[in-house]
Design a protein around this motif. Structure first.
Motif, PDB file in Angstrom:
ATOM      1  N   GLU A  57       1.540  -5.963  -9.425  1.00 50.93           N
ATOM      2  CA  GLU A  57       1.775  -5.773 -10.748  1.00 50.93           C
ATOM      3  C   GLU A  57       0.936  -4.870 -11.498  1.00 50.93           C
ATOM      4  O   GLU A  57      -0.098  -5.220 -11.464  1.00 50.93           O
ATOM      5  CB  GLU A  57       1.840  -7.083 -11.430  1.00 50.93           C
ATOM      6  CG  GLU A  57       2.578  -7.072 -12.862  1.00 50.93           C
ATOM      7  CD  GLU A  57       3.898  -7.479 -13.054  1.00 50.93           C
ATOM      8  OE1 GLU A  57       4.074  -8.653 -12.415  1.00 50.93           O
ATOM      9  OE2 GLU A  57       4.410  -6.810 -13.797  1.00 50.93           O
ATOM     10  N   GLY A  99       4.688  -1.139 -14.385  1.00 54.62           N
ATOM     11  CA  GLY A  99       5.661  -1.907 -13.677  1.00 54.62           C
ATOM     12  C   GLY A  99       5.216  -2.994 -12.531  1.00 54.62           C
ATOM     13  O   GLY A  99       4.362  -3.136 -12.182  1.00 54.62           O
ATOM     14  N   ALA A 140       7.179   1.173  -0.630  1.00 52.23           N
ATOM     15  CA  ALA A 140       6.862   0.520  -1.675  1.00 52.23           C
ATOM     16  C   ALA A 140       7.592   1.065  -2.758  1.00 52.23           C
ATOM     17  O   ALA A 140       7.960   2.287  -2.904  1.00 52.23           O
ATOM     18  CB  ALA A 140       5.414   0.498  -1.824  1.00 52.23           C
ATOM     19  N   LYS A 159       8.123   1.061  -6.943  1.00 54.69           N
ATOM     20  CA  LYS A 159       7.488   0.691  -8.247  1.00 54.69           C
ATOM     21  C   LYS A 159       8.693   0.538  -9.483  1.00 54.69           C
ATOM     22  O   LYS A 159       9.441   1.701  -9.394  1.00 54.69           O
ATOM     23  CB  LYS A 159       6.496   1.641  -8.606  1.00 54.69           C
ATOM     24  CG  LYS A 159       5.531   1.125  -9.709  1.00 54.69           C
ATOM     25  CD  LYS A 159       4.623   2.121 -10.391  1.00 54.69           C
ATOM     26  CE  LYS A 159       3.216   2.291  -9.390  1.00 54.69           C
ATOM     27  NZ  LYS A 159       2.229   3.056 -10.176  1.00 54.69           N
ATOM     28  N   VAL A 162      -1.303   8.675  -1.493  1.00 58.31           N
ATOM     29  CA  VAL A 162      -0.054   7.965  -1.302  1.00 58.31           C
ATOM     30  C   VAL A 162       1.108   8.918  -1.365  1.00 58.31           C
ATOM     31  O   VAL A 162       1.109   9.781  -2.215  1.00 58.31           O
ATOM     32  CB  VAL A 162      -0.108   6.714  -2.252  1.00 58.31           C
ATOM     33  CG1 VAL A 162       0.424   7.067  -3.547  1.00 58.31           C
ATOM     34  CG2 VAL A 162       0.860   5.652  -1.773  1.00 58.31           C
ATOM     35  N   GLU A 180       5.287   5.439   0.231  1.00 57.75           N
ATOM     36  CA  GLU A 180       4.837   4.890   1.495  1.00 57.75           C
ATOM     37  C   GLU A 180       4.185   3.594   1.160  1.00 57.75           C
ATOM     38  O   GLU A 180       3.630   3.413   0.302  1.00 57.75           O
ATOM     39  CB  GLU A 180       3.931   6.080   2.465  1.00 57.75           C
ATOM     40  CG  GLU A 180       2.593   6.004   1.684  1.00 57.75           C
ATOM     41  CD  GLU A 180       1.543   6.811   2.629  1.00 57.75           C
ATOM     42  OE1 GLU A 180       1.395   6.770   3.806  1.00 57.75           O
ATOM     43  OE2 GLU A 180       1.075   7.572   2.111  1.00 57.75           O
ATOM     44  N   VAL A 190       1.322   0.783   1.985  1.00 58.28           N
ATOM     45  CA  VAL A 190       0.095   1.058   2.376  1.00 58.28           C
ATOM     46  C   VAL A 190      -0.238  -0.526   2.649  1.00 58.28           C
ATOM     47  O   VAL A 190      -0.321  -1.138   1.503  1.00 58.28           O
ATOM     48  CB  VAL A 190      -1.055   1.660   1.568  1.00 58.28           C
ATOM     49  CG1 VAL A 190      -2.298   1.874   2.278  1.00 58.28           C
ATOM     50  CG2 VAL A 190      -0.250   3.375   1.330  1.00 58.28           C
ATOM     51  N   GLU A 250      -9.737  -5.470  -3.542  1.00 60.90           N
ATOM     52  CA  GLU A 250      -9.530  -6.668  -2.741  1.00 60.90           C
ATOM     53  C   GLU A 250     -10.599  -6.911  -1.516  1.00 60.90           C
ATOM     54  O   GLU A 250     -10.902  -7.938  -1.214  1.00 60.90           O
ATOM     55  CB  GLU A 250      -8.147  -6.808  -2.023  1.00 60.90           C
ATOM     56  CG  GLU A 250      -7.155  -7.020  -3.335  1.00 60.90           C
ATOM     57  CD  GLU A 250      -5.762  -6.902  -2.918  1.00 60.90           C
ATOM     58  OE1 GLU A 250      -4.989  -7.250  -3.663  1.00 60.90           O
ATOM     59  OE2 GLU A 250      -5.369  -6.276  -1.851  1.00 60.90           O
TER      60      GLU A 250
HETATM   61  N1  ATP Z   1       2.153   2.107  -1.965  1.00 65.76           N
HETATM   62  C1  ATP Z   1       1.621   0.820  -1.978  1.00 65.76           C
HETATM   63  N2  ATP Z   1       1.505   0.296  -0.985  1.00 65.76           N
HETATM   64  C2  ATP Z   1       1.183  -1.044  -0.805  1.00 65.76           C
HETATM   65  N3  ATP Z   1       0.952  -1.768  -2.153  1.00 65.76           N
HETATM   66  C3  ATP Z   1       0.940  -1.147  -3.409  1.00 65.76           C
HETATM   67  C4  ATP Z   1       1.530   0.330  -3.329  1.00 65.76           C
HETATM   68  N4  ATP Z   1       1.665   0.570  -4.675  1.00 65.76           N
HETATM   69  C5  ATP Z   1       0.949  -0.339  -5.421  1.00 65.76           C
HETATM   70  N5  ATP Z   1       0.726  -1.488  -4.421  1.00 65.76           N
HETATM   71  C6  ATP Z   1       0.102  -2.741  -4.843  1.00 65.76           C
HETATM   72  O1  ATP Z   1       0.782  -3.016  -6.165  1.00 65.76           O
HETATM   73  C7  ATP Z   1      -0.442  -3.185  -7.207  1.00 65.76           C
HETATM   74  C8  ATP Z   1       0.131  -2.805  -8.681  1.00 65.76           C
HETATM   75  O2  ATP Z   1       0.008  -1.217  -8.267  1.00 65.76           O
HETATM   76  P1  ATP Z   1       0.314  -0.300  -9.660  1.00 65.76           P
HETATM   77  O3  ATP Z   1       0.056   1.318  -9.286  1.00 65.76           O
HETATM   78  O4  ATP Z   1       1.547  -0.542 -10.240  1.00 65.76           O
HETATM   79  O5  ATP Z   1      -0.655  -0.964 -10.500  1.00 65.76           O
HETATM   80  P2  ATP Z   1      -2.051  -0.732 -10.841  1.00 65.76           P
HETATM   81  O6  ATP Z   1      -2.988   0.349 -10.577  1.00 65.76           O
HETATM   82  O7  ATP Z   1      -2.626  -2.217 -10.847  1.00 65.76           O
HETATM   83  O8  ATP Z   1      -1.985  -0.665 -12.403  1.00 65.76           O
HETATM   84  P3  ATP Z   1      -1.346   0.695 -13.224  1.00 65.76           P
HETATM   85  O9  ATP Z   1      -0.242   1.141 -12.577  1.00 65.76           O
HETATM   86  O10 ATP Z   1      -0.985   0.184 -14.501  1.00 65.76           O
HETATM   87  O11 ATP Z   1      -2.604   1.501 -13.208  1.00 65.76           O
HETATM   88  C9  ATP Z   1      -1.462  -2.558  -6.542  1.00 65.76           C
HETATM   89  O12 ATP Z   1      -2.631  -2.898  -7.058  1.00 65.76           O
HETATM   90  C10 ATP Z   1      -1.330  -2.847  -5.043  1.00 65.76           C
HETATM   91  O13 ATP Z   1      -1.745  -4.120  -4.713  1.00 65.76           O
END
Ligand code: ATP
Length: 440
Positions: free
Chosen positions: A164, A168, A182, A184, A212, A229, A231, A238
């Protein structure tokens, strides 16, 4: 914006020569050859940055774009008015540190500039450019409509949710052919934000192993989805927190630092247009099953200054507290060196395991860059190394990599190396590390 990549590369190459004489290069070695003394210049250089970093935590008008309860990161979207009013009377770092910064940030201020337009609908009609999910002209791209994605995520079921963000919710999904993706999905309140358009536009311009990959997107009706993609092995944060199987060893951390440097060097120097990420941080670095890193989350990314006379773009401040370039915050001038600053803070995080700000630590350890520079000056470099790593690393190698992190995080952008030089320095460190481990 018109960009001439060749001219830009030359310009940046010329820049590297000047940067070779930056203050960190003047550090002195002691008789043991292990510890270096800081020149007073680096301390002076770091102090204002730390002060500015401190100011951020007190900003009365800062609006956290989001708070990530897990990571403690707080994203900022600051306007000129926010900043000018917030710098007044907010200069004591100790005061900042005394109250955990994430709680010190107030809820959105009504005096935000520019004020939201009263006519703006919360759900504006979709931009005609993105009315259809287009077929991207790249290998492995997917051509899916909303209902295919809904089906693949089992109607955005919580069991497929992987994360999250402020913008989104992220789901994983497997396509009928077996490929994992993945997705979003924008929250409704972000429909009128530029993040979706910005992320799609930037991602569709770039293609690099360390970034990515955009596979497709949907912008139709009340849905905005970005498909990338998948990942599979979580975020760098983490891994540093030890919530994944194994603690990263020094070599793995070095490789990850190199991957990120390569991804950013591509954005700054080699992509069709110069791109500034603006939100380089450990939770935006994704790790795959081979422990290779990829830079993700281009929601704040901007096309940088065109080559030639333009040195920067003037824009409001966006980014995450603790990683924000103090010079950008002061001047609203954005350059690729703002990413270099964030990278320096991130490199320190990789080496120490500590977040840029650690509110629960003793007061003199709460701002990691300040604690690190002080400890280094006191000759206590080994104290800086992540205790979870539990391995002996040659002090000269540690010294070089810490110096590189400090140099990247220099308060003034002129003192920071560019990402190409950072990558080259890390390569040299890797070669030296390989030599020492072979001979040891
Ligand atoms: N392409 C992906 N593959 C695997 N996990 C993903 C991928 N994109 C996002 N995630 C997971 O989803 C979480 C949220 O991603 P997102 O980019 O929306 O948020 P963020 O970086 O935590 O926040 P923001 O978008 O507000 O900067 C990530 O921390 C990751 O754990």
């Amino acid at each position: 914006v018109d960009v001439h990549p060749q001219a830009g590369r030359k310009l940046l190459r010329d820049g590297i020569k000047e940067e070779a004489t930056s203050p960190v290069a003047h550090l002195q070695k002691d008789q043991n050859g292990f510890h270096f003394l800081f020149s007073s210049k680096i301390v002076a250089m770091a102090a204002p940055g730390v002060l500015i970093l401190g100011c951020v935590f007190l900003l009365p008008c800062c609006q956290p774009k989001k708070k990530d309860a897990h990571s403690g990161d707080s994203q900022m979207d600051l306007t000129a008015m926010d900043l000018s009013s917030s710098f007044e009377g907010s200069s004591h770092l100790e005061k900042v540190s005394a109250s955990p910064w994430r709680h010190a940030l107030p809820s959105p201020s009504p005096s935000r500039y520019p004020p939201p337009s009263p006519n703006r609908s919360r759900h504006p009609p979709p931009s005609p450019r993105y009315a259809m999910s287009p077929r991207l002209d790249r290998f492995g791209s997917v051509h899916l409509n909303f209902s295919q994605i809904a089906k693949a995520t089992h109607n955005f079921s919580s069991s497929f949710k992987i994360g999250e963000g402020g913008f989104g919710t992220v789901y994983k999904a497997q396509l009928p052919g077996g490929q994992w993706i993945a997705v979003k999905r924008a929250k409704k309140e972000h429909f009128d934000s530029s993040e979706f358009t910005s992320e799609v536009e930037i991602l569709s311009k770039i293609e690099h192993l360390k970034l990515v990959r955009l596979l497709g997107y949907v912008d139709k009706g009340n849905e905005r989805l970005i498909v990338t993609e998948y990942v599979s092995n979580g975020t760098l944060r983490e891994h540093l927190d030890g919530v994944r199987d194994k603690i990263l060893d020094f070599k793995q951390r070095l490789e990850i630092a190199i991957d990120i440097a390569h991804g950013l060097a591509y954005l700054h120097l080699y992509s069709e247009k110069k791109i500034i990420h603006r939100d380089v941080k450990s939770s935006n670095i994704l790790i795959n099953e081979n422990l290779k890193a990829k830079v993700a989350d281009f929601g704040f990314a901007r096309v940088g200054p065109a080559d030639g006379d333009q040195t920067h773009i003037s824009t409001k401040v966006k980014g995450t507290v603790g990683y924000l370039d103090p010079e950008y915050m002061k001047t609203y001038q954005l350059t690729p060196k703002s990413d270099v600053y964030s990278y320096g803070i991130l490199l320190l995080e990789i080496l120490t395991g500590r977040r840029p700000v650690e509110p629960k630590r003793p007061i003199d350890e709460r701002v990691t860059i300040r604690w690190a520079i002080t400890s280094y000056n006191e000759g206590d470099m080994l104290r800086l190394v992540d205790p979870l790593m539990n391995e002996r690393v040659d002090a000269e190698i540690l010294d070089k990599i810490f110096c590189l992190a400090f140099q990247c995080a220099a308060p003034g952008r002129a003192d920071r190396p560019d990402m190409k030089s950072v990558g080259e320095q890390l390569w040299a460190i890797r070669m030296e590390y390989q030599r020492t481990t072979r001979s040891g």
